[in-house]
Design a protein around this motif. Sequence first.
Motif, mmCIF file in Angstrom:
data_model
loop_
_atom_site.group_PDB
_atom_site.id
_atom_site.type_symbol
_atom_site.label_atom_id
_atom_site.label_comp_id
_atom_site.label_asym_id
_atom_site.label_seq_id
_atom_site.Cartn_x
_atom_site.Cartn_y
_atom_site.Cartn_z
ATOM 1 N N MET A 74 0.810 -1.390 -0.062
ATOM 2 C CA MET A 74 -0.040 0.016 -0.039
ATOM 3 C C MET A 74 0.771 1.294 -0.217
ATOM 4 S SD MET A 74 -2.968 -1.637 0.000
ATOM 5 C CE MET A 74 -3.954 -0.140 0.607
ATOM 6 N N LYS A 75 0.511 2.278 -0.734
ATOM 7 C CA LYS A 75 1.020 3.779 -0.504
ATOM 8 C C LYS A 75 -0.037 4.763 -0.429
ATOM 9 C CE LYS A 75 3.869 6.473 -3.367
ATOM 10 N NZ LYS A 75 4.688 6.669 -4.537
ATOM 11 N N ASN A 76 0.162 5.613 0.528
ATOM 12 C CA ASN A 76 -0.631 6.686 0.689
ATOM 13 C C ASN A 76 -0.214 7.595 -0.230
ATOM 14 O OD1 ASN A 76 -1.551 9.385 1.783
ATOM 15 N ND2 ASN A 76 -2.313 7.879 3.415
ATOM 16 N N LYS A 93 4.376 4.289 2.972
ATOM 17 C CA LYS A 93 4.258 2.936 2.315
ATOM 18 C C LYS A 93 4.124 1.887 3.682
ATOM 19 C CE LYS A 93 7.040 3.711 -1.830
ATOM 20 N NZ LYS A 93 8.122 3.217 -2.542
ATOM 21 N N ILE A 139 -9.566 -0.298 5.009
ATOM 22 C CA ILE A 139 -8.766 0.487 4.333
ATOM 23 C C ILE A 139 -8.895 0.904 3.017
ATOM 24 C CG2 ILE A 139 -7.041 -1.139 3.638
ATOM 25 C CD1 ILE A 139 -4.743 1.019 4.577
ATOM 26 N N TRP A 181 -5.480 5.730 0.082
ATOM 27 C CA TRP A 181 -4.593 4.715 0.011
ATOM 28 C C TRP A 181 -4.881 3.965 -1.103
ATOM 29 C CZ3 TRP A 181 -0.471 3.741 3.129
ATOM 30 C CH2 TRP A 181 -0.434 4.049 4.498
#
Length: 383
Positions: free
Chosen positions: A207-209, A215, A228, A234
């Motif tokens: 995952m990456k914001n 991350k 999420i 995200w």
Amino acid sequence: MSKFFLNFSRIFVGILFIFSGLIKANDPLGFGYKLQEYFEVFHIPFLSGIATGIAIFLCVLEVVLGALLLLGFWGKKVGTGLLAIIIFFTFLTFVSAAFKVVTSCGCFGDAIPLTPWQSFSKDIILLILIVFIYKHRGSLQPVLTKTMQQKTVSAVIILAALIFPVYTYSCLPVLDFLPYKVGANLPELMKIPEGAAPDEYQLMYHMKNKKTGEKKDISDKDYLKTEIWKDTTWEIVGEPDKKLIKKGYEPKIKDLVISDASGTNYTKELIENPYYNLIIVAYNLDDVNEKALAKLNALALNATEQFNIRTVLLTSNSAQDADAMSKRMKLFTEIFYGDAVPLKSMVRANPGVLLLKNGVVINKWHYNTVPSFNTLADQYFSK
């Protein structure tokens, strides 16, 4: 106490070495296949051509060292030999376990499959015992004191240890621990029982914001539990990693797929044939014994013409290679294709023969021991 531990170590190590050597000597070709895996891992493929010869040598060495240890002959030399061989195998099993390069060590052949870590643990115990034997090797007392007697008994042991793997290599294993053994019902061994637990996997999402650039990795369960996915800041990056969490039921035969040159699957049709059928297995046509293959071809012709016995040739070679050999040798049999791994397990010979009926292995032979057509007719086809 020291004398007791020395005797215990001598008996335990001696018996285990003899057992290990004999189990592998029962199937030297299979042990040779395992050595080829190691040769590939350690980038020494030039040894693959003599893998079976090395396998037989190691089997004989294990049996002889174990027997001489029990008899107490030449204690200093035997102790040194045992230490050298256990250091080598401990290193080998550690590399296999730590780097996951070979999934099964082959220490006890197919009779007792061990994982690399199990095999490494076993070798650590043996290493401790053998180091003790090595340090006290001068205290080993021979059961026979006369040199001529020791040489005579040792020669008999070496000869017997050599004859056994040569016999099993030239014929077939005396004890067949593979799923294609005589009496095996192949369709049943390929089935997964109803209700059997499947493999359990875990997916790890990367995952990456999008706002902060943060991350993190999150499991599929936490992905749903935390919801999420509702947070639009995200996003999932790349493909998730799939990890096996719990091994489910695995059939004894899981990798057998037989197809024709066009890729059509014929596994069920060939394996479940309700009549007698002959399966000639030549997993590698480049190294096949062509003289034996020619004799089997003649046998197949007679069996088909006189009893309508279906005979097929299984190989892992390409269709082009198989077609070229078929034309050159005027092969009568139908040709089908499969992966080399299950074909090697079917019969320890190149070529070898299986006689099937209704999915059951009625008998199997090394090319050196295939009965004559008349014998097959009398025992099977005419009944």
